[in-house]
Design a protein around this motif. Sequence first.
Motif, PDB file in Angstrom:
ATOM      1  N   TRP B 219      60.835  75.907  29.590  1.00 15.73           N
ATOM      2  CA  TRP B 219      61.532  75.232  30.555  1.00 15.73           C
ATOM      3  C   TRP B 219      60.602  75.230  31.673  1.00 15.73           C
ATOM      4  N   THR B 220      59.885  76.253  32.167  1.00 14.22           N
ATOM      5  CA  THR B 220      59.159  76.362  33.331  1.00 14.22           C
ATOM      6  C   THR B 220      58.035  75.592  33.114  1.00 14.22           C
ATOM      7  N   SER B 221      57.422  75.390  31.799  1.00  9.62           N
ATOM      8  CA  SER B 221      56.262  74.747  31.567  1.00  9.62           C
ATOM      9  C   SER B 221      56.619  73.037  31.936  1.00  9.62           C
ATOM     10  N   GLN B 222      57.779  72.570  31.380  1.00  6.61           N
ATOM     11  CA  GLN B 222      58.077  71.220  31.516  1.00  6.61           C
ATOM     12  C   GLN B 222      58.600  71.029  33.023  1.00  6.61           C
ATOM     13  N   GLU B 223      59.362  71.999  33.610  1.00  8.03           N
ATOM     14  CA  GLU B 223      59.940  71.745  34.990  1.00  8.03           C
ATOM     15  C   GLU B 223      59.181  71.968  36.058  1.00  8.03           C
ATOM     16  N   GLU B 224      58.270  72.968  35.847  1.00  5.94           N
ATOM     17  CA  GLU B 224      57.460  73.373  36.977  1.00  5.94           C
ATOM     18  C   GLU B 224      55.772  73.081  37.079  1.00  5.94           C
ATOM     19  N   PHE B 225      55.577  72.900  35.696  1.00  7.39           N
ATOM     20  CA  PHE B 225      54.113  72.369  35.489  1.00  7.39           C
ATOM     21  C   PHE B 225      53.930  71.016  34.914  1.00  7.39           C
ATOM     22  N   GLY B 226      54.988  70.438  34.758  1.00  6.15           N
ATOM     23  CA  GLY B 226      55.085  69.230  34.285  1.00  6.15           C
ATOM     24  C   GLY B 226      54.364  68.621  33.070  1.00  6.15           C
ATOM     25  N   THR B 227      54.546  69.563  32.288  1.00  2.00           N
ATOM     26  CA  THR B 227      54.228  69.244  30.826  1.00  2.00           C
ATOM     27  C   THR B 227      55.130  68.292  30.211  1.00  2.00           C
ATOM     28  N   LYS B 228      54.454  67.272  29.392  1.00  4.34           N
ATOM     29  CA  LYS B 228      55.444  66.304  28.834  1.00  4.34           C
ATOM     30  C   LYS B 228      55.609  66.445  27.336  1.00  4.34           C
ATOM     31  N   PHE B 229      56.652  66.301  26.869  1.00  2.69           N
ATOM     32  CA  PHE B 229      57.110  66.669  25.408  1.00  2.69           C
ATOM     33  C   PHE B 229      57.303  65.309  24.672  1.00  2.69           C
ATOM     34  N   VAL B 230      56.441  65.089  23.716  1.00  8.13           N
ATOM     35  CA  VAL B 230      56.281  63.910  22.807  1.00  8.13           C
ATOM     36  C   VAL B 230      56.911  64.379  21.546  1.00  8.13           C
ATOM     37  N   LYS B 231      58.174  63.694  20.867  1.00  8.32           N
ATOM     38  CA  LYS B 231      58.494  64.002  19.584  1.00  8.32           C
ATOM     39  C   LYS B 231      57.818  63.168  18.574  1.00  8.32           C
ATOM     40  N   ALA B 232      56.822  63.775  18.016  1.00  2.00           N
ATOM     41  CA  ALA B 232      55.759  62.933  17.246  1.00  2.00           C
ATOM     42  C   ALA B 232      55.111  63.872  16.396  1.00  2.00           C
ATOM     43  N   ARG B 233      54.999  63.768  15.035  1.00  2.00           N
ATOM     44  CA  ARG B 233      54.065  64.454  14.148  1.00  2.00           C
ATOM     45  C   ARG B 233      52.866  63.474  13.977  1.00  2.00           C
ATOM     46  N   ILE B 234      51.945  63.904  14.695  1.00  2.00           N
ATOM     47  CA  ILE B 234      50.495  62.854  14.685  1.00  2.00           C
ATOM     48  C   ILE B 234      50.339  62.827  13.465  1.00  2.00           C
ATOM     49  N   ALA B 235      49.789  61.356  13.039  1.00  2.00           N
ATOM     50  CA  ALA B 235      49.260  61.092  11.567  1.00  2.00           C
ATOM     51  C   ALA B 235      47.777  61.263  11.694  1.00  2.00           C
ATOM     52  N   GLU B 236      46.944  60.717  12.803  1.00  2.00           N
ATOM     53  CA  GLU B 236      45.506  60.867  12.834  1.00  2.00           C
ATOM     54  C   GLU B 236      44.896  60.969  14.305  1.00  2.00           C
ATOM     55  N   VAL B 237      43.884  61.449  14.151  1.00  2.00           N
ATOM     56  CA  VAL B 237      43.015  61.588  15.458  1.00  2.00           C
ATOM     57  C   VAL B 237      41.741  60.824  15.291  1.00  2.00           C
ATOM     58  N   THR B 238      41.369  59.923  15.937  1.00  2.00           N
ATOM     59  CA  THR B 238      40.009  59.067  15.550  1.00  2.00           C
ATOM     60  C   THR B 238      39.234  59.002  16.962  1.00  2.00           C
ATOM     61  N   ILE B 239      38.240  58.483  17.065  1.00  2.00           N
ATOM     62  CA  ILE B 239      37.350  58.292  18.174  1.00  2.00           C
ATOM     63  C   ILE B 239      37.638  57.189  18.813  1.00  2.00           C
ATOM     64  N   ALA B 240      37.637  56.815  20.436  1.00  2.00           N
ATOM     65  CA  ALA B 240      38.162  55.301  20.728  1.00  2.00           C
ATOM     66  C   ALA B 240      36.780  54.632  20.837  1.00  2.00           C
ATOM     67  N   PRO B 241      36.634  53.317  20.829  1.00  2.00           N
ATOM     68  CA  PRO B 241      35.524  52.428  20.805  1.00  2.00           C
ATOM     69  C   PRO B 241      34.590  52.893  21.876  1.00  2.00           C
ATOM     70  N   ASP B 242      35.088  53.343  23.010  1.00  3.82           N
ATOM     71  CA  ASP B 242      33.958  53.920  23.989  1.00  3.82           C
ATOM     72  C   ASP B 242      33.148  54.970  23.444  1.00  3.82           C
ATOM     73  N   GLY B 243      33.597  55.681  22.134  1.00  4.67           N
ATOM     74  CA  GLY B 243      32.952  56.722  21.761  1.00  4.67           C
ATOM     75  C   GLY B 243      33.101  58.026  22.563  1.00  4.67           C
ATOM     76  N   LYS B 244      33.871  58.090  23.451  1.00  7.04           N
ATOM     77  CA  LYS B 244      34.096  59.172  24.202  1.00  7.04           C
ATOM     78  C   LYS B 244      35.487  59.872  24.090  1.00  7.04           C
ATOM     79  N   ARG B 245      36.486  58.946  24.357  1.00  7.55           N
ATOM     80  CA  ARG B 245      37.874  59.827  24.371  1.00  7.55           C
ATOM     81  C   ARG B 245      38.437  59.627  22.907  1.00  7.55           C
ATOM     82  N   LEU B 246      39.518  60.300  22.548  1.00 11.86           N
ATOM     83  CA  LEU B 246      39.890  60.522  21.424  1.00 11.86           C
ATOM     84  C   LEU B 246      41.237  59.465  21.125  1.00 11.86           C
ATOM     85  N   LEU B 247      41.591  58.908  20.430  1.00 12.67           N
ATOM     86  CA  LEU B 247      42.784  58.369  19.956  1.00 12.67           C
ATOM     87  C   LEU B 247      43.669  59.037  19.114  1.00 12.67           C
ATOM     88  N   VAL B 248      44.941  59.297  19.581  1.00 10.14           N
ATOM     89  CA  VAL B 248      45.826  60.175  18.994  1.00 10.14           C
ATOM     90  C   VAL B 248      46.891  59.287  18.311  1.00 10.14           C
TER      91      VAL B 248
END
Lengths: 258, 350
Positions: B219-248
Amino acid sequence: MPIHEKSLIDPDRLLSAEKLVIDGIDVSGHWNTTILPRTVPDYDPEFQKKIRALPGGENVHRCWQCGSCTNACTMYAINTDFNPRYWIYCTNLGLTSEIVKDKDIIWQCVSCNKCTNICPKDVRPEGVMKALAHWLEEEGHTTRSNPTLFDEEFTRQCLERGRIEDSEVMFNFFKKTGEDAIELMKKGWLGVFIARMNNLPLLREKRILPFIARLPIVGPLKMGWAMLFKPRTRSWGRTGEVLRAYVDEQKRKAQAHG
Amino acid sequence: MDDTILIVGGGPTGLAAAHGVASVGRKAVLVDKADRLGGAPILSGYAKLVPSGEWAKDAIGRMVTRVASHPNVGVHTSTKVTALEGEAGDFRATLSNGETVAAGAVILATGFTHFDAINKPEWGFGSFPDVVTTTQVEQMVGAGKIACPSDGRTPERVAILLCVGSRDRQIGREWCSKICCTVSTNLAMEIKELSPETDVYIYYMDIRTFGLYEDKFYWTSQEEFGTKFVKARIAEVTIAPDGKRLLVKGEDTLVKRPIVIPFDLVVHAIGMDPNEDNPEIARVFGVGLEKHGFLERGEHYTSTFGSTRPGIYVGGSALAPEDIDSCIAHGLAMAMRAVGELQARSAQPA
Ligand SMILES: Cc1cc2nc3c(=O)[nH]c(=O)nc-3n(C[C@H](O)[C@H](O)[C@H](O)COP(=O)(O)OP(=O)(O)OC[C@H]3O[C@@H](n4cnc5c(N)ncnc54)[C@H](O)[C@@H]3O)c2cc1C
Ligand code: SF4
Ligand code: SF4
Ligand code: SF4
């Protein structure tokens, strides 16, 4: 074969050109239907902040998506597209386009607060619905609601003259909402209102004189006079200006807090 | 009949056991294969512990000092037990440093092994430098700076993927690692503290912040530190076309929609595997393994923390994924069992 599933696809993701010829072959109409992917490409972290800065939206970030609000919701029982849980999630992740898509139903919240009573995280979904409707209105996604138009006219007169003139509020309200006052008098709530103000049973009993004696005459006359001459509260002076500046200041502060 | 108790493994479990034994006037010999005592929190450089908020090196450090400086405890680091002969009340252990230890009882506190995230290649660890594990982020927090390993920039956006190496039949890991939800919600707060402009998103199937960890961490992480919770089990992590950021990439199950979201840093909340030495430990000590590969316990209610072999006790994260508080309780309970058993034997006429 008809594609039954088409009804499940958002209309704005279905593209088909009216007239399209490829290599001399006419593929106009549904032959060239393209379905845009529904992928979510990004989040907008600012959106949650905006909603939290509006009255009612303060606790939206607490939601953990249990669905109790939606399950309890009066409107959801009538229309399963009315889903507070979903809009709250979209708010928190900043899926703004999803909110805009539902602009024509979000305002339908009847403020019964069943959601507020059941929410285990004290999110106050009813307030979030208000904040979302407010945001949609401010951003021009929806037309201004009748209560907002009424409030605006009421506030304008208060600030300008330190008092309101009932008939002028109503007159301008009808002008802005574009509602037909005559129709409302014949069929709507205005007719009921007038009937209550006058003692109609007397008329039905053909007791004309007592009926006329009870007619509200002086009041309406005074109201008409006030509408023409628009009196101000004595020594109102710059009070309105100061009040307006104060209200604007408070609004700015509330926004900055998000 | 020997009244020394042999303790294998000097993490939180073994340290608690050793102190328990020593505090009632018995002798303990503590053997650890690592070059220092302290177990995972020290060897992997954890930052602040849950739930106390104390730095691991201080908290576990105190446990180490208390044991290492106790006259009743003998310590062998960089050492393993290579053979065990005898039976309950009269064991003889051979150590890899050539010494032998005569012991009346044995406590196995051999702990766990971190899941190696390379075994989930679709999530990018080992392929992209900006995919890291919770232990690496613990170390970043310890060093006071959150940065992308690729170029040292401060991440604008961090994704923590839960259950990496846990709750996954695909890779034969059908257990919940128990502590990673709490650790991750806590790390999200620590990241935000070090870098307030960074947004942290946690991708989850369930949030299992058990007991009092619910409001204190989730609760503290979500409510006071603004952590966002997304209900998803990630399928794949790849690299973005800019070669820098990651695509989840994955499916957001609550909006019923595919997601492809750019991130600067992706963190695997790695689980707790059975100790990779367990087959060897089972052989040397003659104890059983349960179906996941953790050490097996015997009858629990009247032979608490007994292994499948009389006179040998097992507890802590050697048994199953555990948090430190539970491990300490297990350690003390095993000390009680071992000392009690020696007491009963010495009371019997020979
Ligand atoms: C990223 C991460 C963060 C965590 N943070 C927290 C937290 O904040 N709070 C919390 O309560 N828990 C936390 N935990 C869990 C915590 O690490 C464990 O509960 C704890 O370390 C278990 O203690 P243990 O003594 O049973 O095992 P370990 O810590 O694994 O210690 C086992 C010891 O045995 C030794 N050993 C192993 N095999 C042999 C062998 N064959 N011969 C001799 N010696 C051997 C090892 O060298 C080691 O020193 C975290 C876990 C992870 C993965
Ligand atoms: S207040 Fe609105 S959102 Fe809440 S239950 Fe009532 S209609 Fe639904
Ligand atoms: S009841 Fe509260 S916590 Fe549950 S989904 Fe609705 S707003 Fe979120
Ligand atoms: S504690 Fe949380 S992250 Fe860890 S395995 Fe269990 S559910 Fe997954």
